[in-house]
Design an enzyme around this catalytic site. Sequence first.
Site, PDB file in Angstrom:
ATOM      1  N   TRP A 299     -13.477   6.052  -7.186  1.00 14.99           N
ATOM      2  CA  TRP A 299     -12.736   6.466  -6.000  1.00 14.99           C
ATOM      3  C   TRP A 299     -12.237   7.907  -6.050  1.00 14.99           C
ATOM      4  CZ3 TRP A 299      -9.625   3.796  -1.955  1.00 14.99           C
ATOM      5  CH2 TRP A 299     -10.301   2.677  -1.451  1.00 14.99           C
TER       6      TRP A 299
ATOM      7  N   TYR B 211     -19.767   6.296 -10.338  1.00 14.76           N
ATOM      8  CA  TYR B 211     -19.062   5.490  -9.344  1.00 14.76           C
ATOM      9  C   TYR B 211     -17.557   5.563  -9.519  1.00 14.76           C
ATOM     10  CZ  TYR B 211     -17.328   1.785  -6.443  1.00 14.76           C
ATOM     11  OH  TYR B 211     -16.629   1.098  -5.479  1.00 14.76           O
TER      12      TYR B 211
HETATM   13  N1  LIG Z   1      -2.750  -2.134  -3.637  1.00 12.82           N
HETATM   14  C1  LIG Z   1      -4.082  -2.023  -3.713  1.00 12.82           C
HETATM   15  N2  LIG Z   1      -4.834  -2.254  -2.611  1.00 12.82           N
HETATM   16  C2  LIG Z   1      -6.187  -2.154  -2.676  1.00 12.82           C
HETATM   17  C3  LIG Z   1      -6.845  -1.767  -3.872  1.00 12.82           C
HETATM   18  C4  LIG Z   1      -6.030  -1.535  -5.020  1.00 12.82           C
HETATM   19  O1  LIG Z   1      -6.521  -1.226  -6.112  1.00 12.82           O
HETATM   20  N3  LIG Z   1      -4.666  -1.667  -4.902  1.00 12.82           N
HETATM   21  N4  LIG Z   1      -8.213  -1.632  -3.893  1.00 12.82           N
HETATM   22  C5  LIG Z   1      -8.913  -1.451  -2.623  1.00 12.82           C
HETATM   23  C6  LIG Z   1     -10.344  -1.724  -2.757  1.00 12.82           C
HETATM   24  S1  LIG Z   1     -11.311  -0.574  -3.527  1.00 12.82           S
HETATM   25  C7  LIG Z   1     -10.946  -2.810  -2.238  1.00 12.82           C
HETATM   26  S2  LIG Z   1     -12.630  -2.990  -2.325  1.00 12.82           S
HETATM   27  C8  LIG Z   1     -10.171  -3.854  -1.560  1.00 12.82           C
HETATM   28  C9  LIG Z   1     -10.588  -5.228  -2.054  1.00 12.82           C
HETATM   29  O2  LIG Z   1     -10.087  -6.198  -1.215  1.00 12.82           O
HETATM   30  P1  LIG Z   1     -10.300  -7.733  -1.593  1.00 12.82           P
HETATM   31  O3  LIG Z   1     -11.612  -7.914  -2.210  1.00 12.82           O
HETATM   32  O4  LIG Z   1     -10.016  -8.534  -0.383  1.00 12.82           O
HETATM   33  O5  LIG Z   1      -9.117  -7.893  -2.653  1.00 12.82           O
HETATM   34  P2  LIG Z   1      -8.789  -8.885  -3.829  1.00 12.82           P
HETATM   35  O6  LIG Z   1      -7.373  -8.599  -4.150  1.00 12.82           O
HETATM   36  O7  LIG Z   1      -9.785  -8.761  -4.915  1.00 12.82           O
HETATM   37  O8  LIG Z   1      -8.913 -10.330  -3.214  1.00 12.82           O
HETATM   38  C10 LIG Z   1      -8.122 -10.791  -2.135  1.00 12.82           C
HETATM   39  C11 LIG Z   1      -7.787 -12.244  -2.346  1.00 12.82           C
HETATM   40  O9  LIG Z   1      -8.961 -13.027  -2.346  1.00 12.82           O
HETATM   41  C12 LIG Z   1      -8.661 -14.242  -3.001  1.00 12.82           C
HETATM   42  N5  LIG Z   1      -9.857 -14.810  -3.594  1.00 12.82           N
HETATM   43  C13 LIG Z   1     -10.462 -14.430  -4.731  1.00 12.82           C
HETATM   44  N6  LIG Z   1     -11.533 -15.221  -4.977  1.00 12.82           N
HETATM   45  C14 LIG Z   1     -11.598 -16.107  -3.945  1.00 12.82           C
HETATM   46  C15 LIG Z   1     -12.472 -17.182  -3.615  1.00 12.82           C
HETATM   47  O10 LIG Z   1     -13.435 -17.483  -4.306  1.00 12.82           O
HETATM   48  N7  LIG Z   1     -12.223 -17.843  -2.456  1.00 12.82           N
HETATM   49  C16 LIG Z   1     -11.189 -17.548  -1.641  1.00 12.82           C
HETATM   50  N8  LIG Z   1     -11.047 -18.228  -0.525  1.00 12.82           N
HETATM   51  N9  LIG Z   1     -10.328 -16.559  -1.952  1.00 12.82           N
HETATM   52  C17 LIG Z   1     -10.533 -15.846  -3.081  1.00 12.82           C
HETATM   53  C18 LIG Z   1      -7.636 -13.915  -4.046  1.00 12.82           C
HETATM   54  O11 LIG Z   1      -6.622 -14.887  -3.986  1.00 12.82           O
HETATM   55  C19 LIG Z   1      -7.165 -12.521  -3.683  1.00 12.82           C
HETATM   56  O12 LIG Z   1      -5.762 -12.399  -3.636  1.00 12.82           O
HETATM   57  O13 LIG Z   1      -8.782  -3.686  -1.822  1.00 12.82           O
HETATM   58  C20 LIG Z   1      -8.336  -2.361  -1.546  1.00 12.82           C
HETATM   59  N10 LIG Z   1      -6.905  -2.385  -1.550  1.00 12.82           N
HETATM   60  N1  LIG Z   2     -12.402  -7.608 -12.539  1.00 14.47           N
HETATM   61  C1  LIG Z   2     -12.493  -6.849 -11.440  1.00 14.47           C
HETATM   62  N2  LIG Z   2     -12.971  -5.610 -11.526  1.00 14.47           N
HETATM   63  C2  LIG Z   2     -13.066  -4.845 -10.425  1.00 14.47           C
HETATM   64  C3  LIG Z   2     -12.657  -5.335  -9.164  1.00 14.47           C
HETATM   65  C4  LIG Z   2     -12.160  -6.667  -9.096  1.00 14.47           C
HETATM   66  O1  LIG Z   2     -11.803  -7.164  -8.010  1.00 14.47           O
HETATM   67  N3  LIG Z   2     -12.076  -7.380 -10.258  1.00 14.47           N
HETATM   68  N4  LIG Z   2     -12.746  -4.537  -8.062  1.00 14.47           N
HETATM   69  C5  LIG Z   2     -13.760  -3.491  -8.087  1.00 14.47           C
HETATM   70  C6  LIG Z   2     -13.625  -2.554  -6.979  1.00 14.47           C
HETATM   71  S1  LIG Z   2     -13.601  -3.224  -5.393  1.00 14.47           S
HETATM   72  C7  LIG Z   2     -13.604  -1.210  -7.154  1.00 14.47           C
HETATM   73  S2  LIG Z   2     -13.706  -0.185  -5.780  1.00 14.47           S
HETATM   74  C8  LIG Z   2     -13.580  -0.606  -8.485  1.00 14.47           C
HETATM   75  C9  LIG Z   2     -12.709   0.664  -8.573  1.00 14.47           C
HETATM   76  O2  LIG Z   2     -13.016   1.368  -9.710  1.00 14.47           O
HETATM   77  P1  LIG Z   2     -12.766   2.956  -9.826  1.00 14.47           P
HETATM   78  O3  LIG Z   2     -12.881   3.580  -8.486  1.00 14.47           O
HETATM   79  O4  LIG Z   2     -13.644   3.469 -10.896  1.00 14.47           O
HETATM   80  O5  LIG Z   2     -11.251   2.970 -10.278  1.00 14.47           O
HETATM   81  P2  LIG Z   2     -10.184   4.156 -10.237  1.00 14.47           P
HETATM   82  O6  LIG Z   2      -9.115   3.798 -11.194  1.00 14.47           O
HETATM   83  O7  LIG Z   2      -9.774   4.422  -8.827  1.00 14.47           O
HETATM   84  O8  LIG Z   2     -11.007   5.367 -10.827  1.00 14.47           O
HETATM   85  C10 LIG Z   2     -10.962   6.645 -10.307  1.00 14.47           C
HETATM   86  C11 LIG Z   2     -10.753   7.605 -11.460  1.00 14.47           C
HETATM   87  O9  LIG Z   2     -10.839   8.924 -10.950  1.00 14.47           O
HETATM   88  C12 LIG Z   2      -9.840   9.710 -11.565  1.00 14.47           C
HETATM   89  N5  LIG Z   2      -9.561  10.845 -10.674  1.00 14.47           N
HETATM   90  C13 LIG Z   2      -8.690  10.930  -9.648  1.00 14.47           C
HETATM   91  N6  LIG Z   2      -8.735  12.146  -9.097  1.00 14.47           N
HETATM   92  C14 LIG Z   2      -9.655  12.852  -9.775  1.00 14.47           C
HETATM   93  C15 LIG Z   2     -10.160  14.174  -9.674  1.00 14.47           C
HETATM   94  O10 LIG Z   2      -9.775  14.956  -8.822  1.00 14.47           O
HETATM   95  N7  LIG Z   2     -11.129  14.547 -10.556  1.00 14.47           N
HETATM   96  C16 LIG Z   2     -11.594  13.709 -11.513  1.00 14.47           C
HETATM   97  N8  LIG Z   2     -12.543  14.145 -12.334  1.00 14.47           N
HETATM   98  N9  LIG Z   2     -11.129  12.461 -11.641  1.00 14.47           N
HETATM   99  C17 LIG Z   2     -10.180  12.029 -10.774  1.00 14.47           C
HETATM  100  C18 LIG Z   2      -8.678   8.778 -11.754  1.00 14.47           C
HETATM  101  O11 LIG Z   2      -7.812   9.248 -12.765  1.00 14.47           O
HETATM  102  C19 LIG Z   2      -9.384   7.475 -12.102  1.00 14.47           C
HETATM  103  O12 LIG Z   2      -9.510   7.308 -13.488  1.00 14.47           O
HETATM  104  O13 LIG Z   2     -13.141  -1.553  -9.436  1.00 14.47           O
HETATM  105  C20 LIG Z   2     -13.907  -2.762  -9.409  1.00 14.47           C
HETATM  106  N10 LIG Z   2     -13.568  -3.594 -10.551  1.00 14.47           N
HETATM  107 MO   LIG Z   3     -13.419  -1.471  -3.846  1.00 18.85          MO
END
Ligand SMILES: Nc1nc2c(c(=O)[nH]1)N[C@H]1C(S)=C(S)[C@@H](COP(=O)(O)OP(=O)(O)OC[C@H]3O[C@@H](n4cnc5c(=O)[nH]c(N)nc54)[C@H](O)[C@@H]3O)O[C@H]1N2
Ligand SMILES: Nc1nc2c(c(=O)[nH]1)N[C@H]1C(S)=C(S)[C@@H](COP(=O)(O)OP(=O)(O)OC[C@H]3O[C@@H](n4cnc5c(=O)[nH]c(N)nc54)[C@H](O)[C@@H]3O)O[C@H]1N2
Ligand SMILES: [Mo]
Length: 770
Positions: A112, A110
């Site tokens: 990105w 799993y």
């Molecule tokens: N810059 C940046 N943007 C991203 C990402 C990133 O790594 N960096 N990751 C991307 C990915 S993979 C995803 S899935 C999305 C995730 O998108 P989201 O899941 O929406 O992102 P979060 O920042 O985890 O949460 C958004 C807000 O929800 C609020 N929140 C948390 N818990 C609760 C709760 O119980 N109740 C309420 N009402 N609010 C709560 C927090 O204040 C938080 O700031 O973001 C994407 N966008």
């Molecule tokens: N506590 C907490 N944990 C969370 C979340 C949260 O809200 N709170 N959010 C969750 C969510 S929504 C998500 S989506 C996950 C994201 O979790 P991940 O998607 O596992 O996080 P990334 O850091 O994007 O990992 C991608 C990795 O791929 C590597 N990579 C990039 N390009 C290449 C390539 O070309 N080849 C190879 N082999 N590797 C490459 C990068 O260096 C990086 O280490 O995290 C989750 N974890």
């Molecule tokens: Mo995500």
Amino acid sequence: MTELKPHAAHWGAFTAVVDNGRLTTVQPFPGDPNPPALLASIPDAVHSPVRIDRPYVRKGWLAGDRAGGTPRGGEPFVPVDWDTTIRLVAGEVARVRDRFGPASIFGGSYGWSSAGRFHHARSQLHRLLATAGGFTAQLTNYSYAAGMTLMPHIVGTNAVIEGPVVEWRDIVVHAKQLVCFGGITLRNGQITSGGAGRHEMAYWLRRAAEAGVKLVNISPIRTDMPDFAQAEWIPIRPGTDTALMLGMAHVLIAEGRHDAVFLDRCTTGFGRLRAYVLGEADGTARTPAWAAAITGVPEATIIRLARDCAALPTMLSAAWSVQRAEHGEQPFWMLAALAAMLGHIGQPGQGFAYGMGSMNGMGTPRLEIPSIGLPALPNPANSFIPVARVTEMLERPGQDYDYNGRRLTYPDARMIWWAGGNPFHHHQDLNRLLRAWARVETIVVSEPWWTAPARHADIVLPATTTLERDDIGSSARDRHILAMKQAIQPFAQARNEFDYLADVADALGVRDRYTMQRDVPAWLRVLYQRGRDAGARMGAELPDFDTFWAAGAVEVAAPAQASVPFADFVRNPAAAPLNTPSGRIEIFSERIAGFGYDDCPGHPVWLAPREYLGGERAGTYPLHLLSVQPATRLHGQLDQARVSLASKIEDREPILMQAADAAARGLAEGDIVRVFNDRGACLAGLRVTDGLLPGVAVMATGAWFDPLEPGVPGSLCVHGNPNVLTQDVGTSRLGQGPSAQSCLVQVEAWRGALPPVKVHAPPPIEPAGA
Ligand SMILES: Nc1nc2c(c(=O)[nH]1)N[C@H]1C(S)=C(S)[C@@H](COP(=O)(O)OP(=O)(O)OC[C@H]3O[C@@H](n4cnc5c(=O)[nH]c(N)nc54)[C@H](O)[C@@H]3O)O[C@H]1N2
Ligand SMILES: Nc1nc2c(c(=O)[nH]1)N[C@H]1C(S)=C(S)[C@@H](COP(=O)(O)OP(=O)(O)OC[C@H]3O[C@@H](n4cnc5c(=O)[nH]c(N)nc54)[C@H](O)[C@@H]3O)O[C@H]1N2
Ligand SMILES: [Mo]
């Protein structure tokens, strides 16, 4: 000599500026109204000292150590040449497959990866493992696992989470109120999986505010809605949104403000929810006063909010984060039920949506052309786990568990191969993961950088970064298809996934099945043409490949009319039924009730989480830690580069605390603190704010895991990775999603000498043959 190459990342399209073979800077995509600040980090990351320069093998593994119980991460690596490495990896795949069966190869992988849809590491690895006999995969995702498992039961599709949601251009015109559980966080709008030519979240939110749409930010964090939105901030205790919605439902029912006609025409099971809300079965009425006690939102506010929702054309939205918690199914289910009670579903700009503030592209005008992607191959092992059950799989091989109405058995994973994901970023309770990790015989990780998974691997494969290869960026959430042209030569001995996997396939005797006898240029043409054909079926004319490649990008025109989810169904429920057992929106689901799960019964309910501010455990760990998406990077990606590094405090990840909570602990802005609970501890740098609900602390995810004593589970993370603190439990037996947001901690001053952050430099390496 300066060269300009169009390229793209998950954080946006850009032009790479290359001077004498080195990426010196990047220019934002000309068509992007709001290019992400993160683009500035790309050159640092690509030319980082923490790049992996060649293949490596863990010293003990090379000496024959395959036994379980090995703590990985604490031993030096030994350089090995590519040929030997390919032989070792192919040998392990064959050995584990032949001895234990293909399901013992855990290749879920799993993560990105990078934006290019062909060199997408995880997709390539899956193809290789599928041709080699099969593997155990991972189902759903960390983003919205609970939601995407639940919604098909309720509305017949999970498109409401990942597909066409209510469009902003309709909200601006038709809604008078936009109520956002979890706000609309602009930092999250920097990101689109697969890359994007336009970033529009801020633009549309501003348009809505200017149009006079009343914006309501229901969140523990004030800045989850930007200042310009002039939103009403309703701070809420994390994890209690369902209780708030139930209190609102009580007002609607008690005051006769619910839309009985809509409920009758378009839903099933409202009577069951109504009885629950009124407390007819168990004597507990879910009144606004009841909800106030749980949520911390005043009773009067709940009553007013419910009345406003009934009076104004209203759009309800929930961030994906709201379901990334214990019982995460409930707020998503209840949001749909509440929208049904308001009766606005199927009207332009109204109803309900998820993730509008979670990722760029949600609700923007576009044609839903499937994103260009590498086709998956059938997996002969036919084995999977719900994505976030990975530690439990390692702990309990051969044991049964529940998932979405099925009884499944954990496979006996003997080998792990991760390419393009970071479990030491994304998974919860990392110390538990680290202990379980030790049970595996062989762990292969491919990475461009020495991230934590690479440091905790046996065999490390150096991958190129996206700038080192030709590819295509594409996302169903954006109107652009982006040419990603190779800008620089591969770093040191780094190789493209496709190239070295073809060699592994060769060693396993399946090269042609893996490559389909195509080279990279042939593959890019095939993938583009598939997207072009899909577009043509939907009425979008795309130019041929050569025209696209020469232009650097093509934009698919947006349809003139916004799409309105559920419009056909609401117009005539009998003629356009939903894909649910009843054909309607299921406020009560016989099917889910039939699963017999006490943690996800037949209609939305309030279930107190184990970890929240209202629970017993808050007596010991009185702060609720939210681990939100980072503004300064994408997950762990770009943590080693300037935008992220500039945000750290004495090299530590910041933690936000409310002024009174800091003062009560004798802490001040800029202090280094220890954040801890009984699962783990990390250091962080304190930022004090008045924009938080008291009792809530906030850390971004993504600081690279940096244990004080590598290889020792439980060791202090000196850098600030919040996943040493989060709990690893499924949202429920239905969704089995990650519950990262249900996490209690304590914070204290760090008094000792400050251990250095070491993780942005390579780990210890021994000369070959030493
Ligand atoms: N810059 C940046 N943007 C991203 C990402 C990133 O790594 N960096 N990751 C991307 C990915 S993979 C995803 S899935 C999305 C995730 O998108 P989201 O899941 O929406 O992102 P979060 O920042 O985890 O949460 C958004 C807000 O929800 C609020 N929140 C948390 N818990 C609760 C709760 O119980 N109740 C309420 N009402 N609010 C709560 C927090 O204040 C938080 O700031 O973001 C994407 N966008
Ligand atoms: N506590 C907490 N944990 C969370 C979340 C949260 O809200 N709170 N959010 C969750 C969510 S929504 C998500 S989506 C996950 C994201 O979790 P991940 O998607 O596992 O996080 P990334 O850091 O994007 O990992 C991608 C990795 O791929 C590597 N990579 C990039 N390009 C290449 C390539 O070309 N080849 C190879 N082999 N590797 C490459 C990068 O260096 C990086 O280490 O995290 C989750 N974890
Ligand atoms: Mo995500």
